[in-house]
Design an enzyme around this catalytic site. Structure first.
Site, mmCIF file in Angstrom:
data_model
loop_
_atom_site.group_PDB
_atom_site.id
_atom_site.type_symbol
_atom_site.label_atom_id
_atom_site.label_comp_id
_atom_site.label_asym_id
_atom_site.label_seq_id
_atom_site.Cartn_x
_atom_site.Cartn_y
_atom_site.Cartn_z
ATOM 1 N N SER A 116 6.903 6.565 9.612
ATOM 2 C CA SER A 116 6.596 6.971 8.245
ATOM 3 C C SER A 116 6.058 5.767 7.458
ATOM 4 C CB SER A 116 7.837 7.602 7.607
ATOM 5 O OG SER A 116 7.502 8.389 6.490
ATOM 6 N N MET A 117 6.733 5.325 6.405
ATOM 7 C CA MET A 117 6.265 4.137 5.693
ATOM 8 C C MET A 117 6.062 2.971 6.653
ATOM 9 S SD MET A 117 8.147 1.813 2.728
ATOM 10 C CE MET A 117 9.210 0.949 3.888
#
Length: 257
Positions: A94-95
């Site tokens: 994700s991030m």
């Protein structure tokens, strides 16, 4: 792992393997810490695992968290370069996926040690738009957004004091994502494998496959059962694929959906 230990506690190595030929460096998702990678070393018996400790959480709780992508990437690139005493690969979810991608690009620009492989998970390709911003949300609305994402167990939300304590760090991580401004550049010349959950409501297989545009080397797409946070239930399959890629095993999955 003396080099990593000298990098201000940036990297946590749960099971040091001084003779391992490779190191896998993991960067967590927004709100996550090195604990995201707890137990991963058991699935990588011949690869040393190093989990990134981001500021604002765990043993670095007193350090102010980053709120912009640029400074976070710069700090992480410096720390990884200082600890590069052997070949390494990067994993981010994700991030973390966008972070490791930009770290690899920064190290290329600085002519620093490049990763042997880039593993990105649960993230749209960097040239694609992110989810709607959250900076305008009230605390209650932001917490509801976290609930819908599913990255924290229900017990977390049952502890309002804990939520209040961690809210600044969580908002900071989302600000990092929302400050991200993709700039086109030449594709990386390292292999990339992208992972996605087949039931992820936030990242589609097509958005994951678009990572292929960011490498001039090999690309593979692996779909695993689960939603956005499939990492726990599919850890064995995930680590098996990573290990096969890094060790060039004949049975490694064929790149593609």
């Amino acid at each position: 792992m003396r080099a990593a230990e000298a990098s201000s506690g940036l990297l946590h190595v749960p099971n040091p393997l001084p003779d391992a030929p490779l190191r896998l460096i993991g960067v967590p998702y927004a709100g996550g810490g090195a604990s995201v990678f707890t137990g991963w070393h058991t699935g990588l018996p011949d690869i040393e695992l190093a989990a990134v400790r981001l500021p604002g959480r765990e043993s670095r709780f007193s350090d102010p968290p980053h709120t912009r992508m640029g400074p976070l990437v710069a700090d992480l690139a410096d720390g990884i370069a200082a600890a590069a005493d052997r070949p390494y690969a990067l994993f981010g979810h994700s991030m973390g996926a966008r972070v490791v991608f930009e770290v690899a690009r920064r190290l290329r620009t600085l002519k620093g040690p490049q990763p042997r492989y880039l593993f990105v998970s649960g993230c749209r390709a960097p040239h694609l738009p992110l989810r709607p911003p959250t900076g305008h949300l009230t605390d209650a609305e932001f917490v509801q957004e976290l609930r819908e994402l599913g990255g924290a167990p229900p017990e977390f939300f049952a502890e309002p004091e804990l939520v209040e304590l961690l809210l600044p760090m969580l908002r900071a991580d989302f600000a990092v994502l929302e400050s991200y401004d993709y700039t086109a550049a030449a594709p990386l010349d390292i292999p990339v494998r992208a992972f996605c959950g087949d039931a992820d409501p936030h990242v589609s297989p097509a958005q994951t496959a678009a990572w292929s545009e960011h490498t001039s080397s090999r690309f593979g797409l692996t779909r695993l059962a689960g939603g956005h946070f499939y990492l726990g239930e599919q850890r064995a399959a995930l680590l098996s694929t990573i290990r096969d890629d890094l060790l060039h095993r004949p049975g490694a999955p064929t790149p593609g959906p």
